[in-house]
Design a protein around this motif. Structure first.
Motif, short mmCIF file in Angstrom:
data_model
loop_
_atom_site.label_atom_id
_atom_site.label_comp_id
_atom_site.label_asym_id
_atom_site.label_seq_id
_atom_site.Cartn_x
_atom_site.Cartn_y
_atom_site.Cartn_z
N ASN A 141 -108.58 90.10 114.38
CA ASN A 141 -108.52 91.42 115.02
C ASN A 141 -107.27 92.17 114.57
O ASN A 141 -107.29 93.40 114.49
CB ASN A 141 -108.55 91.28 116.55
N LYS A 142 -106.19 91.43 114.29
CA LYS A 142 -104.98 92.11 113.79
C LYS A 142 -105.29 92.74 112.42
O LYS A 142 -104.86 93.85 112.13
CB LYS A 142 -103.80 91.14 113.69
N ILE A 143 -106.07 92.03 111.61
CA ILE A 143 -106.43 92.62 110.30
C ILE A 143 -107.29 93.87 110.52
O ILE A 143 -107.10 94.90 109.86
CB ILE A 143 -107.16 91.58 109.42
N GLU A 146 -96.34 84.33 117.47
CA GLU A 146 -96.82 84.07 116.11
C GLU A 146 -97.23 85.36 115.39
O GLU A 146 -97.92 86.21 115.95
CB GLU A 146 -98.04 83.14 116.18
N CYS A 147 -96.79 85.45 114.14
CA CYS A 147 -97.24 86.53 113.26
C CYS A 147 -97.39 85.88 111.89
O CYS A 147 -96.42 85.79 111.13
CB CYS A 147 -96.20 87.66 113.22
N LEU A 148 -98.57 85.39 111.62
CA LEU A 148 -98.79 84.65 110.36
C LEU A 148 -98.36 85.49 109.16
O LEU A 148 -97.68 85.00 108.25
CB LEU A 148 -100.26 84.23 110.22
N ARG A 176 -94.96 94.77 106.82
CA ARG A 176 -95.57 95.74 107.73
C ARG A 176 -94.91 95.71 109.09
O ARG A 176 -95.06 96.65 109.88
CB ARG A 176 -97.06 95.40 107.95
N CYS A 177 -94.25 94.58 109.39
CA CYS A 177 -93.63 94.42 110.71
C CYS A 177 -92.24 93.84 110.51
O CYS A 177 -91.77 93.69 109.38
CB CYS A 177 -94.49 93.52 111.59
N ASP A 178 -91.58 93.50 111.65
CA ASP A 178 -90.23 92.94 111.56
C ASP A 178 -90.19 91.45 111.95
O ASP A 178 -89.12 90.86 112.04
CB ASP A 178 -89.26 93.75 112.44
N CYS A 179 -91.37 90.86 112.15
CA CYS A 179 -91.42 89.51 112.74
C CYS A 179 -90.70 88.44 111.91
O CYS A 179 -89.89 87.68 112.44
CB CYS A 179 -92.86 89.08 112.96
N GLY A 180 -91.04 88.37 110.62
CA GLY A 180 -90.46 87.33 109.77
C GLY A 180 -88.93 87.46 109.73
O GLY A 180 -88.21 86.46 109.76
#
Ligand SMILES: Nc1nc(O)c(N)c(N[C@@H]2O[C@H](COP(=O)(O)O)[C@@H](O)[C@H]2O)n1
Ligand code: ZN
Length: 362
Positions: free
Chosen positions: A250-252, A203-205, A214-218
């Motif tokens: 914590n990710k924030i 999961e990467c909301l 910021r990332c490649d997740c979506g």
């Protein structure tokens, strides 16, 4: 579900609980078309009668034959019949993990064979019967719950999930200890001897639902679903371990440190966490439910490859999933490759424009 579950006909909603339901099984090296075939044959010692019952075209016929040869029944049958039933019911669920997951999903409700014909195995129709088959099913349920792979995750329910690319079946699971919920999305059918195209996605909301770059997740999530549909079948496990296991807030905090110059690994460490806290062992439970032993895994992450091998899954191919490189995640992807061993080349040239990465690349 804490009330009563009644079953009887194999065609009914919970018909999988019936001994007449068509779930073949092997006992002592022999194949039995249904649990009923096995149970009825055990009443006899004459190999010819046993074979006749074993070959019966339907469980009803196996039942009828046992009545026809009633005179030849073994004299100690009454003393061994409950144990015989217990053995075959327990084997049926052990050999059909998908059914074991469904049985556990009945929770702690009372299971009753609602039968007007039988007051020993069933409830006699008026509730006064002994319900020994229901009791055995509940004993098997209790014992399965404590065993791997069922104790890791409990299956809850399945529903349709229509997406822009195709309609998936969405299977819900829960971790019994923590109550954490996870999903498996399956598409199409696969043969038992065929490796299944699979993605394990954490999961990467921010990336999966909020369009973060910021990332490649979506981007990976979308591409994996598209690939599965294009392939005609496959599975995506969606694991609720946000922020590589440190959680959303914590990710924030980690993003805040990254805004001040830290890389993704340093940020985790400054917060007192390891670079990656995710676990994958509980996927064994979902894979047993789906009947998957062999996969073509869409990933760049060596930890996922290692973790699946550890739980006995054969990875016949690793399929690269390199999506969504852009100027906002360039440093993040480089760090994943350099410090976390991700298996991809981060392009040295200017990252793609927003338009280029968001267009359908399928
Ligand atoms: N802790 C943490 N720090 C960051 O900087 C991040 N971008 C994330 N993202 C989380 O990583 C997981 C996906 O990683 P892989 O593509 O599987 O390597 C996912 O849980 C994101 O929320 N986490
Ligand atoms: Zn992400």
């Amino acid at each position: 579900m804490d009330n009563e579950l009644w079953f009887y006909e194999p065609e009914d909603r919970d018909g999988y609980l019936s001994n007449f339901a068509s779930y073949p099984l092997y006992i002592d090296g022999s194949k039995w078309q249904t649990s009923e075939h096995y149970y009825q044959a055990q009443k006899f010692t004459d190999p010819q009668v046993i074979s006749l019952i074993q070959q019966a075209p339907t469980p009803d016929e196996a039942f009828r034959l046992s009545r026809q040869y009633q005179e030849q029944m073994r004299p100690d049958w009454d003393s061994i019949k409950r144990q015989t039933m217990s053995t075959v019911v327990s084997e049926k669920f052990r050999q059909h993990p998908h059914l074991a997951h469904k049985l556990i999903a009945t929770g702690s409700c009372t299971i009753k064979e609602h039968s007007h014909q039988d007051a020993y195995w069933g409830d006699g129709g008026d509730g006064t019967g002994e319900n020994n088959l229901g009791k055995i099913l509940m004993e098997v349920r209790s014992s399965l719950k404590k065993q791997l792979p069922y104790k890791l995750l409990h299956y809850v329910e399945t529903a349709k999930l229509p997406t822009p690319w195709g309609t998936f079946a969405m299977h819900g699971f829960v971790e019994p200890e923590s109550g954490k919920e996870h999903l498996a999305l399956s598409y199409g059918q696969w043969r038992k001897d065929e490796p299944v195209l699979m993605r394990i996605h954490s999961e990467c909301l921010t990336g999966d639902a909020l369009f973060s770059m910021r990332c490649d997740c979506g981007f990976q999530l979308q591409k994996a679903l598209q690939n599965i549909v294009k392939n005609g079948s496959g599975v995506l496990l969606y694991l609720r371990q946000e922020g590589r296991g440190i959680g959303l807030l914590n990710k924030i905090r980690a993003y805040h440190l990254q805004d001040q110059g830290a890389d993704t690994v340093e940020a985790n460490e400054r917060l007192g966490f390891a670079a990656d806290l995710r676990k994958y062992h509980f996927c064994e439970s979902m894979l047993s439910f789906l009947g998957i032993n062999e996969v073509k895994l869409m990933t760049n992450n060596p930890r996922k490859v290692k973790a699946l091998k550890k739980i006995g899954i054969n990875i016949v191919e690793r399929v690269k999933l390199q999506e969504g490189h852009n100027r906002h995640n360039h440093f993040y992807l480089s760090t994943k490759a350099d410090k976390l061993g991700h298996m991809f080349e981060v392009p040295q040239n200017t990252p793609m424009s927003v338009e280029a990465i968001t267009k359908d690349s399928g």
